[in-house]
Each structure stands twice: as C-alpha cells, then as structure tokens.
Design an enzyme around this catalytic site. Structure first.
Site, short mmCIF file in Angstrom:
data_model
loop_
_atom_site.label_atom_id
_atom_site.label_comp_id
_atom_site.label_asym_id
_atom_site.label_seq_id
_atom_site.Cartn_x
_atom_site.Cartn_y
_atom_site.Cartn_z
N HIS A 368 -9.63 10.28 30.37
CA HIS A 368 -8.68 9.17 30.35
C HIS A 368 -8.77 8.37 29.07
CE1 HIS A 368 -9.09 9.55 34.94
NE2 HIS A 368 -8.50 10.57 34.37
N ARG A 511 8.73 10.10 34.88
CA ARG A 511 8.25 11.14 35.79
C ARG A 511 7.44 10.46 36.89
NH1 ARG A 511 4.28 15.62 33.54
NH2 ARG A 511 2.78 13.93 33.63
N GLU A 610 7.40 23.63 35.63
CA GLU A 610 6.05 23.91 35.16
C GLU A 610 5.27 24.81 36.12
OE1 GLU A 610 4.00 20.18 34.54
OE2 GLU A 610 4.71 19.32 36.42
N ASN A 633 2.71 22.89 29.09
CA ASN A 633 1.25 22.87 29.28
C ASN A 633 0.88 23.54 30.59
OD1 ASN A 633 1.44 21.21 27.06
ND2 ASN A 633 1.11 19.32 28.20
N ARG A 644 -6.06 25.07 31.80
CA ARG A 644 -5.83 24.36 30.54
C ARG A 644 -7.00 23.46 30.16
NH1 ARG A 644 -1.01 20.10 32.20
NH2 ARG A 644 -1.74 18.78 30.49
N CYS A 681 8.89 19.27 27.05
CA CYS A 681 8.06 18.10 26.81
C CYS A 681 6.57 18.41 26.76
CB CYS A 681 8.33 17.02 27.85
SG CYS A 681 7.93 17.53 29.53
C1 PEP Z 1 3.18 19.79 31.00
O1 PEP Z 1 2.57 20.26 31.96
O2 PEP Z 1 3.57 20.46 30.04
C2 PEP Z 1 3.48 18.34 30.94
C3 PEP Z 1 4.26 17.84 30.02
O3 PEP Z 1 2.89 17.55 31.85
P1 PEP Z 1 1.35 17.10 31.79
O4 PEP Z 1 0.79 17.53 30.47
O5 PEP Z 1 1.36 15.63 31.99
O6 PEP Z 1 0.76 17.86 32.94
MG MG Z 2 2.30 19.12 33.77
#
Ligand code: PEP
Ligand code: MG
Length: 756
Positions: A368, A511, A610, A633, A644, A681
């Site tokens: 965080h 979101r 996603e 991501n 990830r 994004c």
């Molecule tokens: C993603 O998963 O690409 C995304 C933009 O959301 P976060 O990184 O917040 O999981």
């Molecule tokens: Mg995400």
C-alpha cells in the site's frame, strides 16, 4: 570471569575512560588492546578492521609484532579471523592450529599461540571488523569471557562507526568499510531518481551511555521494562481491539511468544551482567539478531528473527520512554525516508515539499505504501535488505526508482553520474510539459484519448499538470486501503465529489471497490484463502455482501448529482454478474429519486475486462454495457496463470506476445465494430512500447499512470499508427517462431525515431 584486573565491568569502566581521553585514534586503539589483553590475561589482543575492499587489516595489537600493524591485511575469507567476519559469529578454540580454517601470517609471529577467541565487531547487524585474543597455552575461554569480549567489541564498533579510524588508515590504503559506499539492488516501486539525505522513519536510538555505573540498577531497569512490555502486549491482545484472526494478530502473538522467551531474556541479562547499560544490552542482542537474520536463508527463521528484532525495538522504546518518531512535518531539505516497513498513512504525513524519495527493507510493488508513493510521484525502491542498518541519518543517498538501485554514501563519480541523469530527465520533463496542451493525435491523424489512472485525493493535481483528457480508472479501493478504519459513506462522498470537481468538464470513470486478492484492508477480517487472487474478491464480495457496494454506489450517485457519472465493476467473470451489479445501481437510483435527491444527468455503466471467461461472452457483454475497460494486469495474470505478485513468474510471460495481443485485438475490434468505447487501463498502456502496440491494434483510448502521460504522448505524436498496424497485424496472426514481437516493435520504433 576471573580476569586478573577485575573482570568485564572493570574493563568496561576503563574503556570508558579511554574513550573519553583526548588522544589520537591510533593511541586510543593501542590502549584498548592493551587493556583487553591485561584484563583477560591474554598474551595477544588484536583489532582487525574490515576495509572497503572487503579485506581485514590489522589496526592495533598487543602481543603480535608491532610492525605488522597496518601491514598485515587478510583476504575476506582468510584464516579464522576471516571466518569470524564472514559468519558474524564468535570462534572459541583451545587448539586453533588444528581447525581447518587456521592459517597464520609469519610477519605477525602468531604461530606460537594455540588458543584463539575471535568475535565479530558488529553494528546494526553489519560486520565492521574482528576482535581477537590469543594465548600460548591451550586454554579454554569461558562463556563469560566470550560474552565479555563481545560486549567490548560493541564499544570498538562505535569507535569504528564514528569514522575516526579513517584518519589513521595508511595513505593510499582502502579505508575502513564502516562508512563505505554501499550499493544494493531491490525492487523498483516507482520511477524517478532522487538524490538526498537519509531520514530514518524510525530513528535508531543513539546510545550515549554503554557502560553501567551500577549493574543491579541496570538489571532492575531491564526487568521492569520487559515486564511492562509483556503486560502491554497482553492488554493489547486481550482488550479485543485486535481482530481475532488475521495477520495483525498473528504478528502480535509472535511478539508475545518471544517476549516470554527465556533464552532472549537470558541473553539480555547476561549482557547487563558483563557491565553494559540496559539499552546497550538490548542493542547488542539486537545487533546479533540482525547479523543472523541477514545470513539466514530459511524464510521461517528469518521471520522469527525479524520478530525478535522488532521486539528489541519495542523494548528499547519502552526503556527510554521517549517518542522517537521524527517530526514528519519538519523534514530537512531533500529528505529520503528509509524504513523497514511503513503504512500508507505514515507516508502521507511527511512534508511533501521536502520529501524526495523512499527506501524500504520490505514492501513489494503491490504494497500500500508503494501505491501511495506512486500517487505522490516519489521515486521509491523496496526489498532493500538491512537498509535501516546500513544507512545512518544524514548520509548521502541516491534512489533510482527506475532500476531499483539504492546507493548509500555514493562515491563522487557515482553522484556525478546521477546528477547528469537527473539533468537529462529534467530536460525531458520540460519537453513533455511543452506537449501538455497539444491535442493527442498520431502523425497520421489518429486521435487518441489519453486518460489518467488515479485513486487518491493527492492524484488530483495530476489532471491539470499532465493535461490528460480525464480519469480513465479511478481505483476507489485506494481510499479504503490507506485508511485506518472503513471510510464512512460521507467520506467516500466527499472524495468522489472532490474528484469530479477537480476534473471539471473532463470525464472520470470510477471503478467500484476492488478489494480482496492482494488488496487487503487491515481493518477488515479476511478469511484465509488458498488462492486469494482467484478468491472472494472485488465484485464477488460486492454481490454477496451488497451493503458495502450499495453504500458506495449511493455515494457515487449523490456526488455526481447534476453531472455525468461513469461507473464500472472489477473482476466481472459472467454477464449475469454484470446484470446483477447494474441492478444495484438501478435500485439506488430509484431510492434516491424517491427521496428527492438530485440525480446524475446521465449514468454510464461499464465493466473491466480482466477475466478470460469474458472473452467468450464478448457479444452478450457488449450489448449490455455502455463501455469496456481492459485490465491488462489481471487479464495477463489469469490468461497465463501467472501470479502478478510473485516475482518468480510475474515477468515470465510477455503482454506483447502474439496470444495476448490477439486477445487485446479481439476486444478492441468487437467494441469498435459496435461503437462501444473501449479503454485499456492496465500498466501495459503506461509504457510507450505497450501504447505503440495497442494503438497499432485498434485502441483509441488509453488510461495511464500520471508519470507516463508525457512519454506516451511524445511517442504517439510521432507515431504513424497505420504503418505500425501493418507491421503488427501479420506478426500477431502468423504462427509463432519469428523474432519476439517486442524486439520487432523496438526495431520499428528505432527506425522511426520513436522514444520507447
Ligand atoms: C488491471 O487489472 O489491469 C487493472 C487496471 O486493475 P488493478 O491493477 O487495479 O487490478
Ligand atoms: Mg485488475
């Protein structure tokens, strides 16, 4: 101990006198070795100092040949002395010559000595040298003697750390390592370069009084502070403020277990009995613990040693009863905060104008505090082992948030190189700034909407600073993650309204809460899950426990009264989930309407793409949504089944590979064909090379990190999107086997003078 001259306490008292004498460093060291040898009835006492070249130089001796001082230099792993230094552990032998590591230097005349006791000279877990006593007879040094020598080594450590010995190094010889430049590579948390000076987030307590005047009094102080610390922990755990399960409780339980550990208390007591003050005893035990921690490879053991280290900290603060937190609003210029770990709220308390960088011993890219560092635009590096032990307050330090490098006390050459890099970056930044108000259109006339990723109030000035077209992803969970308690609806409302106010006419896509997985809320009880990334998170949690989600939706609808609201949901895996979530919005709208609240002029509802299952529901999904936003991501993580957050696998698969690009291309093609806006994004869009590929395959809207707006826009303005599409199309569609797409794209960029 039976020392002829009155045992360790007398020795320490004499050492204190010597430390206070106005003599040269060499004279002081010479006196120290004489005192120790006499006190321990040893024929030899020597101090070896670790130099910047990693070798150990004899700096003073009583008993060995005087001419060997500053002439005898051992390799890092040479002989028993090298072994003491590298293992940071004492070696105590009555017949040293039969030890496999034994070797001797003829010039010292040491071959006649049989018994050997060597202890590391440690400070904050770092080895600064080795202190040795030797006897001709095959003598067994008692445990008490070993303890006493370690205690004495602590005093010598302070002398070495003060930098006083640099003055007596032989001209041209490498200096003592205590103040040497240190380079450590860790995890890059936020791009940017910072040069400044160390401010320890939790300053080490500087002990001025090492040597006890009255041992009984010190024992009582130690016991009393241990007692208080134990009962504080008991109260904390039993008062019911700490949730019954969860990480926080586990950590405190571990502390409590160690607080009652007899071995630990015994070591502390022993150190006081040899003549140290209670605080010096804690530091000694802590330094040993740190030294072992740095060498332990077993993660379980490391964690336990860590707990012990933390406990020593608590005890020290208990003992000295002072608040050692530095005043966060009064930082020196160019402050670089160095911490073991830190919560996000603590970072926000520091004076932004003087805060230049952040270095953490722990803390990965998803921590965080790393999120807040990114929002604040502070160069940050994590996973720097023992950073707080290596860096002293005020030391010069360089943080390279691009490569993950940290340089403590950098050499002048290193500093000059970085000053040059900072100058180059500043020049580039001013070029980006000049592009701020230029429309974002590629060289062949394709307009691209460049939006920002944001999540905290501190992000808002970035809209104006970057000239972005709006906020493409507002991660509402960040407000929840950095707060100490669950934000109330009123707090959510006021943040959302501030965001819409700051954006003005520019669009913002909120979101809904994406918690769970790696996004943990410290105050919310979370169930242990085998696979949190695949677990009860994001919209799943929102639909199963709709109270939280509904309250959030209400706050969003009210904040956007009289304006347009764009909302999307994270982790949607089936169209039915989207229908259900959208249903919650309808219900809240009805509720607000019935109560006469001002409603948004228009509400657009979309979803993140996603989870790979959506790829096979795209047609139904596109029918239902107002817009899509691709989360590359998570999509990459689930597509390749590669966590990830796990460094071993997170870089294993390339988002610019044919399979992944085919996926991105299909989503863009279907959305474009049906005239439903689609934005990407994830982090991929924040790299110029990623943005190049995405534009080439049909994306016309990208949402990127604030620091990426400049570089991505600069690249787009020079890009011929049509040409890039012609290159990439066949590469994606043709069977695998040709050169990696990333390399082909880089070659394309360099042929066309694109900065990627
Ligand atoms: C993603 O998963 O690409 C995304 C933009 O959301 P976060 O990184 O917040 O999981
Ligand atoms: Mg995400």
């Amino acid at each position: 101990m039976r020392g002829a001259l009155g045992g360790p306490r007398v020795l320490l008292r004499r050492l204190r006198e010597v430390m206070a004498e106005p003599v040269s460093a060499q004279e002081r060291l010479d006196k120290i070795v004489v005192l120790i040898a006499a006190n321990m009835v040893a024929e030899v006492c020597s101090v070896y100092v670790l130099r910047v070249d990693g070798r150990l130089e004899l700096y003073a001796t009583e008993g060995l040949k005087a001419e060997s001082v500053h002439n005898t230099v051992l390799a890092a792993d040479e002989g028993l002395v090298g072994l003491v230094a590298s293992e940071a552990n004492p070696i105590n032998l009555s017949e040293a010559q039969s030890h496999p590591a034994f070797s001797y230097r003829a010039e010292t005349g040491e071959e006649i000595y049989h018994s050997f006791l060597g202890v590391p000279i440690l400070r904050a877990g770092n080895t600064l040298g080795v202190l040795v006593v030797q006897n001709r007879a095959r003598r067994t040094y008692s445990e008490e003697e070993e303890e006493a020598l370690q205690t004495t080594a602590m005093v010598v450590a302070e002398m070495i750390a003060s930098g006083e010995l640099s003055a007596i190094a032989r001209p041209g010889a490498p200096e003592p390592a205590a103040r040497r430049p240190v380079h450590i590579n860790g995890a890059a948390l936020n791009d940017g370069i910072a040069l400044g000076h160390v401010v320890l987030h939790e300053p080490r307590i500087v002990i001025t009084n090492f040597i006890a005047d009255d041992v009984n009094k010190e024992l009582k102080r130690l016991e009393a502070s241990i007692e208080t610390m134990r009962s504080d922990l008991d109260v904390l755990l039993e008062r019911g403020e700490v949730p019954d399960a969860g990480e926080h409780r586990d950590v405190l339980e571990a502390y409590r277990m160690f607080a009652y550990d007899r071995g630990w208390q015994h070591r502390l007591t022993e150190a006081v009995v040899t003549g140290l003050t209670a605080e010096a005893a804690i530091e000694r035990v802590q330094s040993d613990t740190r030294a072992r921690m740095l060498r332990a490879t077993d993660p379980y053991l490391r964690e336990r040693l860590h707990d012990l280290d933390e406990l020593s900290n608590r005890l020290m603060h208990q003992l000295l009863g002072k608040d050692y937190t530095p005043p966060r609003d009064r930082l020196p210029e160019n402050a670089i905060i160095v911490a073991r770990t830190m919560g996000p709220a603590a970072l926000l308390e520091y004076d932004r104008k003087r805060l230049r960088g952040l270095v953490l011993e722990e803390g990965g890219p998803n921590s965080h505090v790393a999120i807040v560092a990114r929002a604040l635009g502070i160069p940050a590096v994590g996973e720097i082992a023992n950073a707080t032990g290596v860096a002293d307050p005020g030391d010069a330090i360089i943080v390279d948030g691009a490569s993950g490098d940290v340089h403590v006390r950098p050499s002048p050459d290193m500093e000059a190189a970085y000053v040059e890099r900072v100058r180059l970056r500043a020049r580039r930044q001013s070029q980006y700034l000049a592009l701020r108000d230029k429309p974002c259109v590629t060289k062949d006339g394709v307009p691209i909407t460049l939006l920002l990723n944001a999540g905290l109030a501190v992000d808002l000035p970035h809209i104006d600073e970057t000239g972005a077209a709006g906020i493409g992803l507002f991660r509402t969970e960040l407000q929840f993650m950095v707060a100490a308690n669950l934000p109330r609806t009123a707090e959510q409302f006021s943040l959302y309204r501030a965001v819409l106010d700051a954006a003005g006419d520019k669009p913002v896509t909120f979101r809904t809460l994406d918690i769970g997985g790696d996004k943990v809320l410290p105050y919310m009880r979370n169930e242990e899950e085998e696979n949190p990334a695949l677990g009860w998170r994001a919209i799943r949690l929102g639909l199963d426990r709709p109270g939280l989600l509904r309250a959030q939706i209400r706050a969003l609808l009210r904040a956007a009264g009289g304006r347009e609201l764009k909302v999307m949901f994270p982790m949607i895996a089936a169209v039915e989930e989207f229908d259900e979530a959208k249903g919650l919005i309808e219900r809240e709208l009805t509720h607000l309407r019935r109560h006469g609240h001002k409603l948004p002029d228009r509400v657009e509802v979309g979803t993140m793409v996603e989870v790979p299952s959506l790829l096979y529901q795209l047609d139904e999904l596109i029918d239902r949504v107002d817009f899509l936003s691709v989360g590359s991501n998570d999509l990459l993580q689930f597509f390749y089944a590669a966590d990830r957050g796990n460094k071993r696998v997170s870089g294993r698969f390339d988002p610019l590979s044919a399979p992944m690009l085919r996926v991105f291309k299909v989503i863009a093609a279907k959305s474009n064909a049906r005239h439903k806006p689609v934005t990407l994004c994830g982090e991929l869009a924040s790299t110029p090379l990623g943005a190049l590929a995405l534009t080439a395959i049909g994306y016309r809207s990208l949402s990127v990190a604030p620091s990426a707006v400049g570089p991505v826009k600069a690249m787009l303005l020079d890009l011929d999107a049509g040409k890039a599409g012609k290159l990439l199309g066949p590469l994606i569609d043709s069977p695998a086997g040709s050169a990696p797409i990333r390399e082909r794209l880089k070659a394309f960029a360099s042929e066309h003078g694109l900065q990627v």
